[in-house]
Design an enzyme around this catalytic site. Structure first.
Site, short mmCIF file in Angstrom:
data_model
loop_
_atom_site.label_atom_id
_atom_site.label_comp_id
_atom_site.label_asym_id
_atom_site.label_seq_id
_atom_site.Cartn_x
_atom_site.Cartn_y
_atom_site.Cartn_z
CB SER A 55 29.68 57.63 23.22
OG SER A 55 30.86 56.87 23.13
CE LYS A 58 32.18 57.47 26.48
NZ LYS A 58 32.84 57.64 25.20
CB SER A 110 33.08 60.88 23.17
OG SER A 110 32.21 59.79 23.35
CE LYS A 211 29.60 61.74 24.88
NZ LYS A 211 29.91 61.46 23.47
#
Length: 377
Positions: A55, A58, A110, A211
């Protein structure tokens, strides 16, 4: 934060002279620690190894979204096909949420569904948005990266490297909107309470966000940033079972071993130059921008000055007078232009009476006997 080109940053990531000699043991398969402003690599471990990234993908989804659709208040209708497995913002088909709200769901919770909604809402179709992601990666110099979806779910042709993700992370931090979102601990969007998955925001003093990511195949992935004494560091780890501790350890190492040293200050007087062809005999020169660089205790900086000995009028305020370049060894680590601080008109002093009489007696063409006699009384 001063903006540097992707080519400069990529060169810093590859330059052996920029790499730290002292290793720091970490659990990650791949890891890198970089000074955000200069791009200097302070630590690395398998930085160019291509891996699944989960993720942290992202970050690119968010960057492409805000760059392609600057109006964050635009409303995106949620479609049934935006539902996705894994982490979710729990979007409901038929509801409408602003792009800004979806970005919070993307970067804090997320949400894989938020990623699909952003891609479809910004580009009209998800495949087109993914093409934009790959194009932006190329622009940033991410040579070992390819995206096949906007959420980071495992795919054979979806991968990146620690070194490439640093380039992306720096671009995200340069965007004020995204820098604010990734550093938000919690918020409420469309009746949903969202909490950032990045525990470093609570655990490490100075953490400014970024992130998290995880899939069974990719393992734990993490991009984080931290600020201390005007210096920002970015850390990336891939497949790291001990990422929270590793990032804290690497940040402590970076801040203590490579603190940022100011080399120049914007607007500081540098030198005064003599002027020819004007009633004003001098003009001051100042530095155009701040320059700083992370330095180990045994490293020394030297300055190379490109500046004329004197300048001929006219001089325009703010014009470039020269350049100040800083080097460690033979490597350029920073530079700033030197600018004139004031206007200097082109004119010359008028000769006094004695000089004019001498000129007349020598047969000067511009001398007038009547004027001279008048001035003598």
């Amino acid at each position: 934060m001063k903006r540097l080109s992707a080519a400069f940053l990529a060169a810093c990531l590859l330059c052996p002279a920029c790499r730290a000699a002292e290793p720091v043991p970490v659990s990650a398969v791949s890891a890198i620690l970089v000074d955000a402003e200069s791009g200097r690599v302070l630590y690395e471990k398998n930085p160019h190894q291509k891996r699944l990234i989960a993720s942290i993908t992202k970050l690119m989804t968010a960057l492409v979204a805000v760059e392609s659709t600057p109006d964050l208040n635009c409303v995106i209708p949620i479609k049934a096909e935006y539902q996705a497995e894994g982490s979710s913002m729990y979007l409901r088909p038929g509801e409408e949420i602003t792009l800004e709200g979806l970005l919070y769901g993307l970067l804090l919770s997320s949400g894989n569904d938020a990623a699909l909604a952003i891609a479809g809402g910004c580009a009209g179709e998800i495949d087109t948005f993914v093409e934009w992601m790959n194009r932006r990666a190329a622009d940033l110099g991410m040579k070992d990266t390819h995206f096949s979806n906007p959420n980071g779910l495992d795919a054979e042709d979806h991968y990146s490297t620690a070194a490439d993700m640093v380039l992306l992370a720096r671009a995200v931090l340069e965007n004020e909107t995204l820098a604010q979102i990734v550093g938000t601990k919690s918020t409420t969007i469309a009746g949903r309470s969202l909490t950032n998955h990045n525990k470093l925001l609570w655990r490490y003093e100075g953490c400014s966000g970024m992130k998290t990511g995880y899939t069974d195949a990719a393992g734990r992935t993490l991009v984080s940033s931290a600020c201390r004494d005007g210096q920002t560091l970015i850390c990336v780890t891939l497949k790291d079972p001990n990422d929270w501790e590793d990032h804290a350890t690497l940040f402590d190492y970076g801040f203590s071993t490579f603190p940022r040293h100011p080399l120049a200050r914007e607007g500081k007087l540098f030198r005064t130059l003599p002027v020819t062809g004007s009633l004003l005999s001098q003009v001051e020169v100042e530095t155009a921008s701040d320059v700083g660089y992370p330095l180990a205790a045994d490293e020394r900086v030297r300055a190379r000055i490109a500046l004329p000995d004197r300048v001929a009028a006219p001089v325009r305020k703010g014009a470039i007078a020269g350049k100040l370049t800083f080097l460690v060894g033979e490597k350029i680590v920073g530079e700033t232009y030197l600018l004139y601080t004031s206007e200097v008109p082109e004119n010359t002093p008028q000769p006094n009476l004695f000089e004019r009489m001498t000129q007349f007696l020598r047969g000067g063409e511009n001398s007038s006997l009547a004027v001279l006699l008048t001035e003598l009384g």
